[in-house]
Design an enzyme around this catalytic site. Structure first.
Site, mmCIF file in Angstrom:
data_model
loop_
_atom_site.group_PDB
_atom_site.id
_atom_site.type_symbol
_atom_site.label_atom_id
_atom_site.label_comp_id
_atom_site.label_asym_id
_atom_site.label_seq_id
_atom_site.Cartn_x
_atom_site.Cartn_y
_atom_site.Cartn_z
ATOM 1 N N GLY A 11 142.984 37.139 54.494
ATOM 2 C CA GLY A 11 142.499 35.759 54.347
ATOM 3 C C GLY A 11 142.408 35.343 52.885
ATOM 4 O O GLY A 11 142.719 36.119 51.973
ATOM 5 N N TYR A 139 130.151 26.691 63.032
ATOM 6 C CA TYR A 139 130.328 27.686 61.970
ATOM 7 C C TYR A 139 128.999 27.883 61.235
ATOM 8 O O TYR A 139 128.551 29.015 61.020
ATOM 9 C CB TYR A 139 131.424 27.180 61.030
ATOM 10 C CG TYR A 139 131.593 27.912 59.729
ATOM 11 C CD1 TYR A 139 132.072 29.215 59.683
ATOM 12 C CD2 TYR A 139 131.321 27.271 58.508
ATOM 13 C CE1 TYR A 139 132.268 29.863 58.471
ATOM 14 C CE2 TYR A 139 131.519 27.909 57.295
ATOM 15 C CZ TYR A 139 131.986 29.203 57.283
ATOM 16 O OH TYR A 139 132.182 29.837 56.075
HETATM 17 C C1 AKB Z 1 134.483 25.715 54.818
HETATM 18 O O1 AKB Z 1 134.791 24.653 54.277
HETATM 19 O O2 AKB Z 1 134.319 25.863 56.039
HETATM 20 C C2 AKB Z 1 134.272 26.929 53.935
HETATM 21 C C3 AKB Z 1 132.826 27.092 53.574
HETATM 22 C C4 AKB Z 1 132.198 26.148 52.626
HETATM 23 O O3 AKB Z 1 132.192 27.976 54.056
HETATM 24 N N1 AKB Z 1 135.061 26.838 52.762
#
Ligand code: AKB
Length: 316
Positions: A11, A139
């Site tokens: 990654g 997330y």
């Molecule tokens: C995203 O944009 O999802 C990542 C992060 C800020 O964790 N780059």
């Protein structure tokens, strides 16, 4: 001597971190792993799906792994397309890493958290370490849960888990995939190729960002810090720089005055609007001496120089 396993090694961050670890510890002491082998990779590589507990256990046992950098995850923007799958993958892989580390005596674990743990109800300027964490993305939800599980394993099992809330990471070596901050990498590629750029965020959307060398150095410095110095066992706020699309465009225009940019905000605008504009990282500075080296203009210069070299070599 350490034997270090990196998951998600192909990654954006994994590829650069793996090389830095190979330099520091010797290539034979770093085991890179990912779902697929990348042909250009040099070193020890294992094909690994971290959702497979037994496969992870076998690798950790076979190589007598002492440290794990667990980078495999689905990011903020991509995660919104399949929220339950994102939760499932981000959490099951982390649980597998925690459990295997506890059972097989891995000494230190690194888990990347993110500015995505913050939601709209925090102070968005200089966002404090201890803030209310109510993220809007799945997330972010998985990162908040991950931070709390890291803290739990540390307190209950004495497992030495360490974590950073990364800002958007910008590097020339590899492309990010599926993040809200990805525009800040793509924009350099377009500028160097002489193409116009269509930005998916509004011109004024300020976000915390970091150059990849600083992000790699931060991860390695945190992992080297004496355990007794660490007062945060969820995840450390970390700052590099903060800028908006119009500010990065101004910086790029110092090298490419005719660079053309249009703004067409999409669903990622709402995610970006829920994140901090800048981060208070005083805990990281106090506990393990964190200090970023790159600001926007120094980063732009390095990005442009390296991408120019890359595209010239592709054409040659
Ligand atoms: C995203 O944009 O999802 C990542 C992060 C800020 O964790 N780059």
């Amino acid at each position: 001597m350490e034997r270090i396993l990196v998951t998600g090694a192909s990654g954006q961050l994994g590829a650069v971190l793996t090389k830095a670890l190979q330099l520091k510890f010797g290539a034979e002491h770093v085991i890179a792993s990912d779902l697929q082998f990348n042909k250009s990779f040099k070193g020890v590589f294992e094909t690994l799906d971290v959702t497979n507990l037994e496969a992870l256990k076998t690798i950790v046992g076979t190589y007598k792994v002492t440290r794990i950098y667990h980078l495999a995850a689905i990011l903020s923007a991509k995660g919104e397309a399949t929220p339950l799958k994102t939760w499932e993958i981000n959490m099951s892989t982390f649980f597998n890493v925690l459990e295997v580390s506890r059972l097989l005596g891995v000494e230190r674990v690194f888990f990347p958290s993110s500015i995505a743990v913050f939601g709209p109800n925090v102070s968005r300027m200089n966002t404090p370490q201890s803030s209310n964490l109510s993220p809007l993305t799945v997330y972010g939800v998985s990162k908040v849960a991950g931070e709390n599980w890291a803290n739990y394993y540390f307190n209950k099992y004495d497992l030495d888990v360490r974590s950073i809330r990364y800002p958007g990471i910008i590097g020339h070596q590899s492309l990010p995939g599926g993040g809200t901050t990805d525009y800040a990498v793509d924009i350099y590629h377009k500028a160097v190729k002489g193409e116009p750029f269509d930005c998916f965020l509004k011109a004024s959307t300020r976000l915390p960002m970091i150059y990849i060398d600083d992000a790699v150095r931060a991860s390695m410095e945190l992992m080297e810090a004496p355990s007794k110095n660490l007062s945060v066992r969820t995840a450390y706020n970390l700052a590099g720089m903060s800028f908006s699309p119009e500010e990065i465009v101004r910086s790029i225009k110092k090298s490419y005055p005719n660079f053309e940019v249009t703004y067409r905000p999409d669903f990622r605008q709402k995610i970006a609007d829920s994140w901090p504009m800048s981060i208070d990282d005083s805990k990281a500075r106090e506990d393990w001496g964190w200090k970023p080296k790159y600001d926007l203009d120094t980063m732009s210069q390095v990005m442009i120089d390296n991408l120019k070299r890359y595209y010239n070599s592709v054409i040659a």
